[in-house]
Design a protein around this motif. Structure first.
Motif, short mmCIF file in Angstrom:
data_model
loop_
_atom_site.label_atom_id
_atom_site.label_comp_id
_atom_site.label_asym_id
_atom_site.label_seq_id
_atom_site.Cartn_x
_atom_site.Cartn_y
_atom_site.Cartn_z
N THR A 77 0.83 -1.20 0.00
CA THR A 77 0.00 0.00 0.00
C THR A 77 0.86 1.25 0.00
OG1 THR A 77 -1.67 -1.19 1.27
CG2 THR A 77 -1.79 1.19 1.30
N SER A 78 0.48 2.24 -0.78
CA SER A 78 1.11 3.55 -0.69
C SER A 78 0.81 4.14 0.68
CB SER A 78 0.58 4.48 -1.79
OG SER A 78 0.82 5.84 -1.46
N SER A 79 1.85 4.42 1.43
CA SER A 79 1.62 4.93 2.78
C SER A 79 0.92 6.29 2.74
CB SER A 79 2.94 5.06 3.55
OG SER A 79 3.82 5.97 2.91
N LEU A 80 1.23 7.11 1.74
CA LEU A 80 0.56 8.41 1.63
C LEU A 80 -0.93 8.23 1.36
CD1 LEU A 80 3.16 10.42 -0.49
CD2 LEU A 80 2.76 10.57 1.97
N SER A 81 -1.27 7.34 0.44
CA SER A 81 -2.67 7.10 0.12
C SER A 81 -3.41 6.53 1.34
CB SER A 81 -2.79 6.15 -1.06
OG SER A 81 -4.13 5.86 -1.36
N ALA A 82 -2.78 5.57 2.01
CA ALA A 82 -3.41 4.97 3.18
C ALA A 82 -3.60 6.02 4.28
CB ALA A 82 -2.56 3.81 3.69
N GLY A 83 -2.55 6.80 4.55
CA GLY A 83 -2.64 7.80 5.60
C GLY A 83 -3.63 8.89 5.29
N ASN A 84 -3.56 9.42 4.06
CA ASN A 84 -4.50 10.47 3.67
C ASN A 84 -5.94 9.99 3.78
OD1 ASN A 84 -2.48 11.85 0.92
ND2 ASN A 84 -2.20 11.93 3.12
N SER A 85 -6.19 8.77 3.30
CA SER A 85 -7.56 8.23 3.30
C SER A 85 -8.06 7.98 4.72
CB SER A 85 -7.62 6.94 2.48
OG SER A 85 -7.19 7.17 1.16
N ARG A 86 -7.21 7.39 5.54
CA ARG A 86 -7.62 7.14 6.92
C ARG A 86 -7.88 8.45 7.65
NH1 ARG A 86 -4.44 3.30 11.35
NH2 ARG A 86 -6.23 3.03 12.74
N PHE A 87 -7.04 9.46 7.40
CA PHE A 87 -7.23 10.76 8.03
C PHE A 87 -8.57 11.37 7.63
CE2 PHE A 87 -7.14 15.36 7.61
CZ PHE A 87 -6.83 15.75 8.91
N VAL A 88 -8.88 11.35 6.34
CA VAL A 88 -10.14 11.95 5.88
C VAL A 88 -11.33 11.28 6.57
CG1 VAL A 88 -11.68 12.19 3.89
CG2 VAL A 88 -9.26 12.79 3.68
N ILE A 89 -11.29 9.96 6.65
CA ILE A 89 -12.43 9.25 7.24
C ILE A 89 -12.47 9.47 8.76
CG2 ILE A 89 -13.49 6.98 7.59
CD1 ILE A 89 -12.14 6.15 4.91
N GLU A 90 -11.32 9.36 9.41
CA GLU A 90 -11.32 9.43 10.88
C GLU A 90 -11.40 10.86 11.41
OE1 GLU A 90 -9.22 5.35 12.37
OE2 GLU A 90 -8.05 7.19 12.53
N ARG A 91 -10.72 11.82 10.76
CA ARG A 91 -10.62 13.16 11.33
C ARG A 91 -11.51 14.19 10.64
NH1 ARG A 91 -8.38 12.65 16.38
NH2 ARG A 91 -6.86 10.97 16.29
N GLN A 92 -11.95 13.90 9.41
CA GLN A 92 -12.88 14.81 8.76
C GLN A 92 -14.31 14.25 8.78
OE1 GLN A 92 -11.15 15.70 4.89
NE2 GLN A 92 -9.76 17.20 5.79
N PHE A 93 -14.44 12.92 8.61
CA PHE A 93 -15.77 12.31 8.74
C PHE A 93 -16.07 11.91 10.19
CE2 PHE A 93 -15.53 10.32 4.18
CZ PHE A 93 -15.41 11.60 3.64
N ASN A 94 -15.03 11.84 11.03
CA ASN A 94 -15.18 11.46 12.45
C ASN A 94 -15.70 10.04 12.61
OD1 ASN A 94 -14.35 14.08 13.20
ND2 ASN A 94 -16.44 14.85 13.11
N TYR A 95 -15.13 9.13 11.84
CA TYR A 95 -15.60 7.75 11.87
C TYR A 95 -14.39 6.81 11.91
CZ TYR A 95 -19.05 4.05 11.05
OH TYR A 95 -19.87 2.97 11.18
N PRO A 96 -14.43 5.76 12.74
CA PRO A 96 -13.24 4.91 12.92
C PRO A 96 -12.98 3.97 11.74
CG PRO A 96 -15.07 4.06 14.20
CD PRO A 96 -15.54 5.37 13.63
N VAL A 97 -11.71 3.67 11.56
CA VAL A 97 -11.25 2.74 10.53
C VAL A 97 -10.35 1.70 11.19
CG1 VAL A 97 -9.82 2.50 8.45
CG2 VAL A 97 -11.35 4.47 8.69
N THR A 98 -10.50 0.44 10.81
CA THR A 98 -9.60 -0.61 11.29
C THR A 98 -8.56 -0.90 10.22
OG1 THR A 98 -11.36 -1.62 12.60
CG2 THR A 98 -9.45 -2.99 12.08
N ALA A 99 -7.29 -0.73 10.56
CA ALA A 99 -6.20 -1.01 9.63
C ALA A 99 -5.83 -2.49 9.73
CB ALA A 99 -4.99 -0.15 9.96
#
Length: 913
Positions: A656-678
């Motif tokens: 996985t591209s770490s940038l893509s994974a990090g950016n996507s997890r951030f958007v969901i967790e910190r902008q949508f306020n919803y948890p993600v399981t890695a």
């Protein structure tokens, strides 16, 4: 280079333990009496250091350049310096990282300047605004003020040497105040040192690096020491490249830094990095192209500083280069953002040892000490140049503000940007407060007004570019910022010769386009009653008819509604969502996707919960007393789906591209306020994913890690009702024929048919000999050499226009026209209707480019190709983004689309629940 097993306080055994354990090493009690500071003495030969100022060894137990200093040891050292010399250094905490690590800067100068840092900041604020400070007052301030330089180190956590160079710089200034260069610096300049911009990334790097070291360090680039595991230390906790976060300010590290720099307005800003170990050292002047909204004076000032660096590098015998790479076009770097408040700024890059020892291709052993020293010398040299030119730099800074205001008044495209704030309230609020965070003057009209013949409602925002930050507004709000025509001409020439272009990063970054916010321009200033917008202004939510008898509706279409949805789902509130627009009782119209919350399905305290969530999220909520729908789907229709709170899994780890994974997890967790399981990617080969409703594959080449077994496991999960979302390169994996998750294919570069037929006849690879041909020109030679199987030309990154299907449930509430980033060279065939639906696609060739520079052939081939693909699969579905919707977390305008792919898609899947 072996570990140095020198006796420290007692025995060989203890010193060996210290060598292998940074935490033990940090606790060593060492005095200067039994240690020779060999490395320190060679850093700036001829310096006489005051023994009262603590050295590396006296505090940390090792000399400069002997070890890679940890974040905690860096803090200890600066604390020791401040305790020893509080009159000449002030250490300030400016924030905390996601992992709770302290972020600091140190201000160093003579006692008078450090005692009045607040006064210095106040005077710099005066000098920053010619609307309040006339030229006579400015002249007085320039005669009194010291110059200032901000040195920022290690924004990329695995670019390690600059933090130790920062510590050495602080020591050198404090311990050798009478050295000739230091005298000039301390008399004329305040030196701000931000020693470690990315503590989380550096800590990740150091822990892994020292875990790989054996009996002695290896300089072999094949060794584990020089090959970091995923994710490497470059990025922060959320795996952001923080050097590209200066526009959207999504990370706390960036936010704190920008606030501090806006406070002091340092005149020169240098961002110190590392590059490949086989290179030498890079400093200004920068490469072409320059951002056209930078001034010649700023560029000339960096040339002056570069020449001074060259003088000292020649004296030390250090190789260096300038101008060949690292341009100054994109305004969102740590070395370019400061230019738009008036600073002169640049990147410095040193060849990296990526540890304590690295063997270069030349055979030379590059040591950590060598890299630290070169960054240190560049730091001293830069501060000296600032001190030598302190009055000129202050005058140039003031003149920048004067000309910025004039440029705004004369802006031929329109002096004022107006944000109507009607269609996308949450996005407009986000953009307005973001600009305030950048220290831009932003206003919100408190009454309706007219501007350039158009009417605007109260609540509209406006920004007049006739202000000191006007150039920043212009370069970030304009739809197009052009690169120099001669530079473009050269890139087209290189491309015609099949040479790589020299475009370094993205060429389009218009914030209103990326945020999907309507912005208009007017040549005349706006005159209306208004209030100042502050960065911490809260988006106000509202619930009309809180005592509604039937329920509540949340109109869908912006991030406030999205955050309302996630908050409500996490509180177990029962929600429906309409697939199509509807009209209630012939009166109220609601967009597709609107959330329906019925009182009969929820607890008695529903109204109180709704009011609180609306206040927290800024959502607009409408209480309703009837469910009588006169147009569109009724509340009980099959076209009104029950929303669920999906469990979201995300592939994490190689490939996985770490940038893509990090950016996507951030958007969901910190902008949508919803948890993600890695979940570690390799586990997806056989993991039972029954607990998850959504699986996201960030960009990455999954073929080798997952293979057919992993693809089969994911496919079975999808068929049982899972929602698979692929981003960017992950869509390439899903489209592989042997994977069979998406019925699309990547395209080769389009070739003219006549050329293709001719070349195919003359270049059959399976023939030992072919018919002879005549080549009559260099152009013919290039054509004859062309590879028929090549991909489309690579695109560094542009903003592209997207058209959206308005009749699919996956795009409910999504604007019909959006802007996305087009990057790389993957272009996909449309999916056939027998398999799925092209839900969003790139606009036609004449309109596909929204901002930036795109090769003509790519414009033609990208036109009408899919951006978002939906493919049902038994009870589940695959949703493919052909580009990344979460890049740098600044494509806010795509967030509703992404919300739909997670939450509306999981509601539309039909697993056994």
């Amino acid at each position: 280079m072996a570990f140095k097993y020198k006796p420290i306080v007692c025995s060989f055994v203890v010193s060996a333990l210290f060598a292998f354990s940074p935490s033990l090493f940090a606790t060593a009690v060492v005095t200067d009496k039994n240690i020779n500071a060999d490395n320190t003495a060679t850093m700036w030969p001829g310096s006489q250091y005051n023994a009262a100022i603590p050295t590396f060894k006296s505090v940390l137990g090792y000399d400069v350049g002997e070890r890679i200093t940890s974040h905690s040891d860096m803090l200890r050292y600066f604390d020791a310096l401040q305790q020893a010399e509080p009159q000449r250094i002030k250490v300030v905490e400016y924030g905390r990282t996601w992992e709770g690590r302290k972020l600091i800067y140190a201000a160093i100068g003579n006692a008078k300047h450090i005692a009045d840092l607040d006064g210095f900041a106040k005077n710099m604020q005066q000098l920053s605004d010619p609307r309040k400070t006339n030229k006579n007052t400015a002249k007085e301030l320039i005669g009194q003020l010291p110059s200032s330089v901000w040195l920022e180190y290690s924004v990329h956590g695995n670019e390690i040497s600059s933090t130790d160079a920062a510590m050495m710089m602080a020591y050198h200034l404090l311990a050798a105040p009478n050295e000739a260069t230091n005298q000039k610096i301390l008399n004329n300049t305040i030196v701000f040192i931000d020693p470690l911009q990315n503590p989380d990334g550096r800590s990740r790097f150091i822990s892994r690096y020292y875990a790989t070291v054996g009996l002695q360090h290896s300089g072999d680039r094949l060794s584990a020491e020089h090959n970091e595991p995923w994710p490497n230390g470059r990025s922060n906790h959320y795996l952001f490249d923080m050097n590209r976060d200066w526009l959207a300010i999504t990370q706390p590290e960036t936010a704190g830094r920008i606030k501090a720099m806006n406070h002091y307005r340092p005149l020169v800003v240098i961002d110190l990095h590392e590059m490949g170990g086989d290179q030498s050292y890079y400093f200004s002047p920068s490469a072409q192209p320059f951002n056209p909204h930078m001034t010649k004076t700023q560029i000339n000032n960096m040339n002056t500083i570069g020449k001074n660096n060259g003088k000292h590098f020649d004296r030390f015998g250090f190789d260096f280069f300038t101008r060949e790479v690292f341009d100054a076009f994109y305004p969102g770097y740590g070395d370019s953002w400061p230019t738009f408040y008036g600073a002169s700024a640049s990147t410095y890059e040193v060849s990296s040892s990526r540890g304590e020892l690295f063997k270069k291709h030349s055979g030379e052993n590059l040591t950590y000490l060598n890299t630290v020293q070169r960054h240190f010398v560049a730091s001293v040299s830069t501060a000296e140049a600032v001190a030598d030119n302190h009055e000129q730099l202050l005058n140039d800074y003031y003149q920048y503000q004067v000309t910025a205001i004039e440029a705004g008044k004369n802006n031929k495209n329109g002096r004022v940007f107006i944000i109507p704030n009607e269609r996308n309230k949450a996005g407009s609020h986000r953009l307005a407060t973001l600009m305030a965070q950048h220290d831009v003057d932003v206003f919100k009209a408190t009454e309706a007004f007219s501007s350039c013949g158009k009417q605007y409602q109260a609540g509209a925002y406006f920004i007049d570019t006739a202000q000191p930050k006007g150039r920043f507004v212009t370069t970030t709000f304009s739809k197009q910022v052009d690169m120099d025509s001669q530079f473009i001409k050269e890139q087209e020439r290189r491309r015609s010769r099949k040479l790589h272009d020299e475009i370094y990063d993205i060429t389009g970054w218009s914030l209103p386009l990326m945020f999907d916010v309507d912005v208009e321009q007017c040549a005349k200033p706006v005159t209306v009653a208004s209030e100042v917008v502050n960065s911490d202004d809260k988006l106000l939510g509202n619930v009309s008819n809180i005592d509604a008898t039937v329920g509540f509706i949340v109109p869908w279409g912006d991030m406030a509604a999205g955050r309302f949805l996630t908050a409500a789902l996490l509180q177990n509130i029962v929600i429906k969502s309409a697939d199509k627009a509807f009209v209630l009782d012939d009166k109220q119209q609601f967009a597709a996707g609107s959330l329906i919350i019925e009182k009969r399905s929820n607890d008695a305290d529903l109204a109180a919960k709704i009011a609180k969530i609306a206040e927290q999220t800024g959502a607009q909520v409408v209480g309703v007393n009837t469910s009588w729908v006169t147009e569109g789907p009724s509340f009980g229709s099959d076209n009104t789906v029950n929303m669920i709170a999906p469990n979201i899994a995300m592939a994490w780890d190689e490939p996985t591209s770490s940038l893509s994974a990090g950016n996507s997890r951030f958007v969901i967790e910190r902008q949508f306020n919803y948890p993600v399981t890695a979940i570690r990617t390799a586990m997806l080969k056989s993991a039972d994913l029954a607990n998850y409703q959504v699986l996201i594959l960030p960009s990455g080449d999954y073929k080798a890690v997952l293979g057919e077994r992993g693809a089969a496991n994911i496919k079975q999960w999808v068929e049982r009702g899972g929602v698979l979302i692929t981003l960017g390169d992950a869509t390439k994996f899903a489209a592989e024929p042997e994977v069979g998750l998406l019925d699309v294919k990547r395209e080769r570069a389009f070739k003219d048919k006549a050329t293709t037929d001719t070349q195919a006849a003359k270049h059959a690879d399976d023939e030992a000999m072919v018919d002879g041909q005549l080549i009559t020109s260099k152009d013919s030679l290039i054509k004859a050499s062309e590879n028929l199987q090549e991909s489309p030309d690579f695109v560094a990154g542009v903003l592209a226009n997207i058209e959206v299907d308005q009749e699919h449930w996956l795009t409910a509430g999504v604007h019909k026209n959006l802007v996305a980033i087009a990057y790389g060279n993957d272009i996909y065939t449309p999916i056939k209707l027998a398999s799925g639906k092209n839900v969003a696609w790139f606009a036609g060739a004449d309109n596909v480019l929204a901002s930036g520079y795109l090769w003509q052939e790519n414009k033609q081939q990208l036109a009408y190709k899919p951006y978002l693909i939906h493919q049902p699969m038994v009870k589940g579905m695959v949703i493919g983004f052909t580009q990344e919707p979460t890049a740098r977390a600044y494509l806010d305008g795509l967030n509703v689309m992404l919300l739909n792919t997670i939450f509306r898609a999981s509601a539309h899947a039909s697993p056994l629940r």
